[in-house]
Design an enzyme around this catalytic site. Sequence first.
Site, PDB file in Angstrom:
ATOM      1  N   GLY A  52       0.867  -1.178   0.000  1.00 44.23           N
ATOM      2  CA  GLY A  52       0.000   0.000   0.000  1.00 44.23           C
ATOM      3  C   GLY A  52       0.903   1.227   0.000  1.00 44.23           C
ATOM      4  O   GLY A  52       1.847   1.325   0.796  1.00 44.23           O
ATOM      5  N   ALA A  53       0.604   2.167  -0.911  1.00 48.08           N
ATOM      6  CA  ALA A  53       1.547   3.263  -1.153  1.00 48.08           C
ATOM      7  C   ALA A  53       1.943   4.035   0.111  1.00 48.08           C
ATOM      8  O   ALA A  53       3.138   4.226   0.379  1.00 48.08           O
ATOM      9  CB  ALA A  53       0.969   4.201  -2.217  1.00 48.08           C
ATOM     10  N   GLN A 199      -5.408  -9.174  -2.721  1.00 51.70           N
ATOM     11  CA  GLN A 199      -5.453  -8.198  -1.620  1.00 51.70           C
ATOM     12  C   GLN A 199      -6.895  -7.899  -1.202  1.00 51.70           C
ATOM     13  O   GLN A 199      -7.165  -7.624  -0.035  1.00 51.70           O
ATOM     14  CB  GLN A 199      -4.764  -6.890  -2.029  1.00 51.70           C
ATOM     15  CG  GLN A 199      -3.248  -6.981  -2.124  1.00 51.70           C
ATOM     16  CD  GLN A 199      -2.777  -7.290  -3.519  1.00 51.70           C
ATOM     17  OE1 GLN A 199      -3.468  -7.947  -4.299  1.00 51.70           O
ATOM     18  NE2 GLN A 199      -1.585  -6.837  -3.872  1.00 51.70           N
ATOM     19  N   ASP A 240      -1.633   4.624  -6.281  1.00 51.59           N
ATOM     20  CA  ASP A 240      -0.184   4.525  -6.044  1.00 51.59           C
ATOM     21  C   ASP A 240       0.565   5.737  -6.567  1.00 51.59           C
ATOM     22  O   ASP A 240       1.644   6.069  -6.085  1.00 51.59           O
ATOM     23  CB  ASP A 240       0.365   3.259  -6.683  1.00 51.59           C
ATOM     24  CG  ASP A 240       0.011   2.059  -5.824  1.00 51.59           C
ATOM     25  OD1 ASP A 240      -1.131   1.582  -5.923  1.00 51.59           O
ATOM     26  OD2 ASP A 240       0.852   1.661  -5.004  1.00 51.59           O
ATOM     27  N   ASN A 250      -3.174   2.637 -10.106  1.00 53.29           N
ATOM     28  CA  ASN A 250      -3.593   1.869  -8.932  1.00 53.29           C
ATOM     29  C   ASN A 250      -3.530   0.390  -9.305  1.00 53.29           C
ATOM     30  O   ASN A 250      -3.233   0.027 -10.454  1.00 53.29           O
ATOM     31  CB  ASN A 250      -5.003   2.279  -8.481  1.00 53.29           C
ATOM     32  CG  ASN A 250      -5.355   1.682  -7.122  1.00 53.29           C
ATOM     33  OD1 ASN A 250      -4.565   1.785  -6.184  1.00 53.29           O
ATOM     34  ND2 ASN A 250      -6.502   1.046  -7.003  1.00 53.29           N
TER      35      ASN A 250
HETATM   36  O1  MRU Z   1       0.634  -3.994  -4.674  1.00 51.77           O
HETATM   37  P1  MRU Z   1      -0.027  -3.325  -3.506  1.00 51.77           P
HETATM   38  O2  MRU Z   1      -0.841  -4.264  -2.680  1.00 51.77           O
HETATM   39  O3  MRU Z   1       0.935  -2.508  -2.715  1.00 51.77           O
HETATM   40  O4  MRU Z   1      -1.048  -2.302  -4.196  1.00 51.77           O
HETATM   41  C1  MRU Z   1      -1.768  -1.439  -3.364  1.00 51.77           C
HETATM   42  C2  MRU Z   1      -2.714  -0.574  -4.097  1.00 51.77           C
HETATM   43  O5  MRU Z   1      -2.818  -0.611  -5.308  1.00 51.77           O
HETATM   44  C3  MRU Z   1      -3.471   0.420  -3.287  1.00 51.77           C
HETATM   45  O6  MRU Z   1      -4.733   0.657  -3.841  1.00 51.77           O
HETATM   46  C4  MRU Z   1      -2.693   1.738  -3.225  1.00 51.77           C
HETATM   47  O7  MRU Z   1      -1.361   1.518  -2.867  1.00 51.77           O
HETATM   48  C5  MRU Z   1      -3.311   2.695  -2.269  1.00 51.77           C
HETATM   49  S1  MRU Z   1      -3.171   2.175  -0.589  1.00 51.77           S
HETATM   50  C6  MRU Z   1      -3.875   3.381   0.360  1.00 51.77           C
END
Ligand code: MRU
Length: 350
Positions: A52-53, A199, A240, A250
């Site tokens: 998550g970013a 996820q 992201d 995203n």
């Molecule tokens: O690959 P991930 O699980 O890190 O991807 C996460 C996402 O795409 C989320 O939607 C994004 O990071 C926003 S988290 C607040």
Amino acid sequence: MIPDIDSPPTLEWVDDHVRIIDQTLLPAEVRVVELRTVDEVVDAIGRLAVRGAPAIGACGAFGVVVAVDEALRAGGAADPDDLAGPIERISGARPTAVNLRWAVDRVVAAMDGLGAGPDRRDAALTEATAIFDEDRAACDAIGRHGAAELAEARTILTHCNAGRLATTGIGTALGVVYGKAMAGQPVEVYAAETRPLLQGARLTVWELSAAGVPVTLVPDSAACGLLHSGRVDAVVVGADRIAANGDVANKVGTFSHAVAARRAGVPFYVAAPLSTVDPGTADGAGIVIEGRDPDEVQSPDLRAAHPGPVEVWNPAFDVTPADLVTGIVTEKGVLFPDFTDAIAGVLGRT
Ligand code: MRU
């Protein structure tokens, strides 16, 4: 109906190390792991143990403190020469989420001009803690703004996990859900499963269930039909990286939901802190999309069944063009088209 973000926290700094929940094991096991070396920080970010970013931004920020400690232990001065390699490894552990490089750069800048190693370490830890705290506050504000904007939306479709597991606070897209719940608004969520790493199925269902928010899991491929059926009031997803023109990177699959939502006349919102906005990237074409291991897509059964190697394309993210986005919920309020102007205005760049 609010997540218990403190037990155990998604991510925290304890004395001299980072502690995270290993999200690769959820929901079967809640295992807390300690990151005490740069190798461990880079590995945890790369294999999505922390993800998550905003959460990887905070982890990267504390990772710089780990890098400073490592350099000091090795007898170095933890000066820019010592730190250049480790810092580049942390920043580059995942390329799409701009929060990671943004947070690492902020911590590095905070050490600028400080001579002594311990002073540099103090400055790094202070800045990383500020990033952690600011993200928590941003999530709360996103929740409030989102609840006001989406007061009439009872049923929300979301993708991936943009909740407490993806931030240092209550989340972004799920922050809006919790914001609605805290405001006393009825709310229920459809969670798209989010192939290939699930996820949505693993993390969003677990997190919302624990918080007492009604949640229904849908296969990614069912989301289009669900939107068409009229049972969803709004789509809310995280991001992201948001380019200067409002194009949104995203989790892969987000773009499909945006197209389907437009076709069905359902509003499509992105919820993200301003740390996810990258004014240095003009539009989505400039966003680097992380490619991931083919093995995430190919199950062992599939691999065993195929006589030869199978070519796999496994992008972690896709880019939703700004014209499909109804609004971007930030800690400073909701941005609406024209996003180029709205983004420049909120960043104070007009
Ligand atoms: O690959 P991930 O699980 O890190 O991807 C996460 C996402 O795409 C989320 O939607 C994004 O990071 C926003 S988290 C607040």
